[in-house]
Write a protein that holds these residues in place. Sequence first.
Motif, PDB file in Angstrom:
ATOM      1  N   SER A 200     139.226  82.126  35.310  1.00 17.78           N
ATOM      2  CA  SER A 200     138.751  81.300  36.417  1.00 17.78           C
ATOM      3  C   SER A 200     139.490  79.960  36.400  1.00 17.78           C
ATOM      4  O   SER A 200     140.164  79.600  35.428  1.00 17.78           O
ATOM      5  CB  SER A 200     137.251  81.058  36.282  1.00 17.78           C
ATOM      6  OG  SER A 200     136.982  80.243  35.146  1.00 17.78           O
ATOM      7  N   ASP A 201     139.342  79.205  37.482  1.00 14.59           N
ATOM      8  CA  ASP A 201     139.963  77.871  37.537  1.00 14.59           C
ATOM      9  C   ASP A 201     139.425  76.987  36.413  1.00 14.59           C
ATOM     10  O   ASP A 201     140.179  76.207  35.805  1.00 14.59           O
ATOM     11  CB  ASP A 201     139.684  77.224  38.891  1.00 14.59           C
ATOM     12  CG  ASP A 201     140.423  77.912  40.033  1.00 14.59           C
ATOM     13  OD1 ASP A 201     141.375  78.649  39.755  1.00 14.59           O
ATOM     14  OD2 ASP A 201     140.030  77.704  41.192  1.00 14.59           O
ATOM     15  N   ASP A 202     138.134  77.105  36.137  1.00 16.96           N
ATOM     16  CA  ASP A 202     137.546  76.312  35.048  1.00 16.96           C
ATOM     17  C   ASP A 202     138.132  76.719  33.702  1.00 16.96           C
ATOM     18  O   ASP A 202     138.366  75.856  32.836  1.00 16.96           O
ATOM     19  CB  ASP A 202     136.030  76.490  35.028  1.00 16.96           C
ATOM     20  CG  ASP A 202     135.335  75.780  36.188  1.00 16.96           C
ATOM     21  OD1 ASP A 202     135.980  74.922  36.824  1.00 16.96           O
ATOM     22  OD2 ASP A 202     134.162  76.089  36.453  1.00 16.96           O
ATOM     23  N   ASP A 203     138.349  78.026  33.507  1.00 18.10           N
ATOM     24  CA  ASP A 203     138.954  78.503  32.257  1.00 18.10           C
ATOM     25  C   ASP A 203     140.338  77.896  32.064  1.00 18.10           C
ATOM     26  O   ASP A 203     140.696  77.446  30.962  1.00 18.10           O
ATOM     27  CB  ASP A 203     139.087  80.037  32.268  1.00 18.10           C
ATOM     28  CG  ASP A 203     137.751  80.743  32.206  1.00 18.10           C
ATOM     29  OD1 ASP A 203     136.782  80.157  31.691  1.00 18.10           O
ATOM     30  OD2 ASP A 203     137.685  81.901  32.661  1.00 18.10           O
ATOM     31  N   VAL A 204     141.124  77.905  33.128  1.00 11.28           N
ATOM     32  CA  VAL A 204     142.501  77.394  33.049  1.00 11.28           C
ATOM     33  C   VAL A 204     142.496  75.887  32.800  1.00 11.28           C
ATOM     34  O   VAL A 204     143.268  75.379  31.970  1.00 11.28           O
ATOM     35  CB  VAL A 204     143.271  77.737  34.341  1.00 11.28           C
ATOM     36  CG1 VAL A 204     144.673  77.119  34.301  1.00 11.28           C
ATOM     37  CG2 VAL A 204     143.375  79.254  34.508  1.00 11.28           C
ATOM     38  N   THR A 205     141.624  75.183  33.499  1.00  9.02           N
ATOM     39  CA  THR A 205     141.557  73.730  33.307  1.00  9.02           C
ATOM     40  C   THR A 205     141.198  73.374  31.877  1.00  9.02           C
ATOM     41  O   THR A 205     141.826  72.488  31.264  1.00  9.02           O
ATOM     42  CB  THR A 205     140.520  73.122  34.273  1.00  9.02           C
ATOM     43  OG1 THR A 205     140.938  73.353  35.620  1.00  9.02           O
ATOM     44  CG2 THR A 205     140.380  71.622  34.044  1.00  9.02           C
ATOM     45  N   ARG A 206     140.214  74.041  31.330  1.00  9.31           N
ATOM     46  CA  ARG A 206     139.823  73.773  29.947  1.00  9.31           C
ATOM     47  C   ARG A 206     140.958  74.134  28.984  1.00  9.31           C
ATOM     48  O   ARG A 206     141.233  73.401  28.026  1.00  9.31           O
ATOM     49  CB  ARG A 206     138.566  74.560  29.590  1.00  9.31           C
ATOM     50  CG  ARG A 206     138.106  74.367  28.140  1.00  9.31           C
ATOM     51  CD  ARG A 206     136.771  75.036  27.880  1.00  9.31           C
ATOM     52  NE  ARG A 206     136.431  75.065  26.470  1.00  9.31           N
ATOM     53  CZ  ARG A 206     135.948  74.028  25.785  1.00  9.31           C
ATOM     54  NH1 ARG A 206     135.741  72.883  26.394  1.00  9.31           N
ATOM     55  NH2 ARG A 206     135.659  74.140  24.489  1.00  9.31           N
TER      56      ARG A 206
ATOM     57  N   HIS B  59     141.201  78.358  18.977  1.00 12.86           N
ATOM     58  CA  HIS B  59     140.989  77.895  20.347  1.00 12.86           C
ATOM     59  C   HIS B  59     142.334  77.583  21.018  1.00 12.86           C
ATOM     60  O   HIS B  59     142.529  77.866  22.205  1.00 12.86           O
ATOM     61  CB  HIS B  59     140.129  76.629  20.364  1.00 12.86           C
ATOM     62  CG  HIS B  59     138.741  76.824  19.866  1.00 12.86           C
ATOM     63  ND1 HIS B  59     138.391  76.652  18.539  1.00 12.86           N
ATOM     64  CD2 HIS B  59     137.588  77.193  20.514  1.00 12.86           C
ATOM     65  CE1 HIS B  59     137.095  76.885  18.401  1.00 12.86           C
ATOM     66  NE2 HIS B  59     136.593  77.219  19.564  1.00 12.86           N
ATOM     67  N   HIS B  60     143.257  77.015  20.229  1.00  6.28           N
ATOM     68  CA  HIS B  60     144.578  76.682  20.757  1.00  6.28           C
ATOM     69  C   HIS B  60     145.336  77.947  21.142  1.00  6.28           C
ATOM     70  O   HIS B  60     145.968  78.020  22.210  1.00  6.28           O
ATOM     71  CB  HIS B  60     145.353  75.874  19.709  1.00  6.28           C
ATOM     72  CG  HIS B  60     146.593  75.238  20.243  1.00  6.28           C
ATOM     73  ND1 HIS B  60     147.611  74.808  19.420  1.00  6.28           N
ATOM     74  CD2 HIS B  60     146.998  74.965  21.507  1.00  6.28           C
ATOM     75  CE1 HIS B  60     148.574  74.289  20.151  1.00  6.28           C
ATOM     76  NE2 HIS B  60     148.230  74.375  21.416  1.00  6.28           N
TER      77      HIS B  60
ATOM     78  N   GLU C 178     144.146  74.130  29.555  1.00  3.77           N
ATOM     79  CA  GLU C 178     145.197  73.106  29.664  1.00  3.77           C
ATOM     80  C   GLU C 178     144.801  71.837  28.920  1.00  3.77           C
ATOM     81  O   GLU C 178     145.663  71.183  28.293  1.00  3.77           O
ATOM     82  CB  GLU C 178     145.453  72.806  31.138  1.00  3.77           C
ATOM     83  CG  GLU C 178     146.139  73.947  31.873  1.00  3.77           C
ATOM     84  CD  GLU C 178     146.257  73.707  33.364  1.00  3.77           C
ATOM     85  OE1 GLU C 178     147.108  74.351  34.005  1.00  3.77           O
ATOM     86  OE2 GLU C 178     145.477  72.877  33.888  1.00  3.77           O
ATOM     87  N   ARG C 179     143.530  71.497  28.934  1.00  4.85           N
ATOM     88  CA  ARG C 179     143.065  70.322  28.193  1.00  4.85           C
ATOM     89  C   ARG C 179     143.197  70.537  26.684  1.00  4.85           C
ATOM     90  O   ARG C 179     143.584  69.616  25.946  1.00  4.85           O
ATOM     91  CB  ARG C 179     141.610  70.021  28.548  1.00  4.85           C
ATOM     92  CG  ARG C 179     141.394  69.516  29.973  1.00  4.85           C
ATOM     93  CD  ARG C 179     139.927  69.287  30.230  1.00  4.85           C
ATOM     94  NE  ARG C 179     139.389  68.214  29.381  1.00  4.85           N
ATOM     95  CZ  ARG C 179     138.104  68.092  29.062  1.00  4.85           C
ATOM     96  NH1 ARG C 179     137.226  68.985  29.503  1.00  4.85           N
ATOM     97  NH2 ARG C 179     137.697  67.095  28.300  1.00  4.85           N
TER      98      ARG C 179
ATOM     99  N   ARG D 204     146.524  78.954  25.015  1.00  2.00           N
ATOM    100  CA  ARG D 204     147.904  79.277  25.427  1.00  2.00           C
ATOM    101  C   ARG D 204     147.954  80.636  26.117  1.00  2.00           C
ATOM    102  O   ARG D 204     148.695  80.826  27.093  1.00  2.00           O
ATOM    103  CB  ARG D 204     148.837  79.247  24.216  1.00  2.00           C
ATOM    104  CG  ARG D 204     149.015  77.863  23.604  1.00  2.00           C
ATOM    105  CD  ARG D 204     150.281  77.795  22.746  1.00  2.00           C
ATOM    106  NE  ARG D 204     150.291  78.806  21.712  1.00  2.00           N
ATOM    107  CZ  ARG D 204     149.833  78.628  20.471  1.00  2.00           C
ATOM    108  NH1 ARG D 204     149.293  77.444  20.142  1.00  2.00           N
ATOM    109  NH2 ARG D 204     149.898  79.582  19.573  1.00  2.00           N
ATOM    110  N   ARG D 205     147.158  81.573  25.634  1.00  5.30           N
ATOM    111  CA  ARG D 205     147.120  82.902  26.250  1.00  5.30           C
ATOM    112  C   ARG D 205     146.573  82.822  27.677  1.00  5.30           C
ATOM    113  O   ARG D 205     147.094  83.463  28.587  1.00  5.30           O
ATOM    114  CB  ARG D 205     146.253  83.822  25.392  1.00  5.30           C
ATOM    115  CG  ARG D 205     146.271  85.283  25.822  1.00  5.30           C
ATOM    116  CD  ARG D 205     145.346  86.108  24.938  1.00  5.30           C
ATOM    117  NE  ARG D 205     145.705  85.990  23.536  1.00  5.30           N
ATOM    118  CZ  ARG D 205     144.929  86.390  22.538  1.00  5.30           C
ATOM    119  NH1 ARG D 205     143.721  86.904  22.792  1.00  5.30           N
ATOM    120  NH2 ARG D 205     145.323  86.266  21.296  1.00  5.30           N
TER     121      ARG D 205
END
Length: 294
Positions: A237-243, A271-272, A245-246, A276-277
């Motif tokens: 989801s967009d939220d998954d991608v945003t998190r 988590h890192h 990237e953070r 990246r995945r």
Amino acid sequence: MIRSFLFVPGDSERKLEKAPDAGADAIIVDLEDSVSAENRPRARELAREFIEGREDAWLRINPVDSGEAMADLQAVMPAAPGGIVLPKARSADDATRLATKLDELESRFDVAAGHTRILPLCTERPRALFSLDSYVGATPRLAGLTWGAEDLSAALGARARRDEDGNWLPPYEMARSLCLFAAAAAEVPAIDTVYTDFRDAKGLASYAARAARDGFTGMLAIHPAQVATINDAFSPSDDDVTRAERIIALFRDNPGAGALALDGEMIDNPHHVLARRIVALAKWLKTTQEGRTQ
């Protein structure tokens, strides 16, 4: 990065013609379970015609010890399938045996070396469950691992595979978990098995969501109507991608750190890796979607 693999019977011209419209990331032309022995020669011809020039086309051959697999490969490899689904694999030895044959056929038919990858169905035979670690480092062609319950349950003589709530019974939940662990050990994607009730959209959505939660990166489909649900479940989801990237930015700004805090949660290397995945998948999806609209 394949979220959905759609099986299509190799002897059905009508289904092959419609398959590309389903939106699956990969289409598996089946020469095994869905094709009778008498229809197999014609199915091989249709498979070759369909696969020619398609980047998303794979082939499920017959088991390497069946006497039919080599005929499947001889007929279809000139079309350069993107991958081979290997059914009823006994161990990684079957995958390496297939890889050796692919080396020979790619050279003979002027296909780029290493082009065709291998996706073994790694739990269909009871003995296979005791050798799943053999896939670690077995062949560079290994594209992932997937599993199946139907043939396994037949070998066991089981009367059911799922309980009254639709959950896997313990033997099959174990096989599923072992496939997931073996794929992680081999550092390849884990692909969950088919959800056979293609009319149960709600059940499919729930199952696919759990598969993504558990660490599977994609799923097999037996009907075009399942593809959109599967793709959605395995897309961030967009939220998954945003998190994600953070998290990546946090580690980039703090080189050498083992653990960091983000929104009150401790973030470390696993988590890192996952972040990246997720970002890589999001970029791949964007590129793929842009390519389809051009």
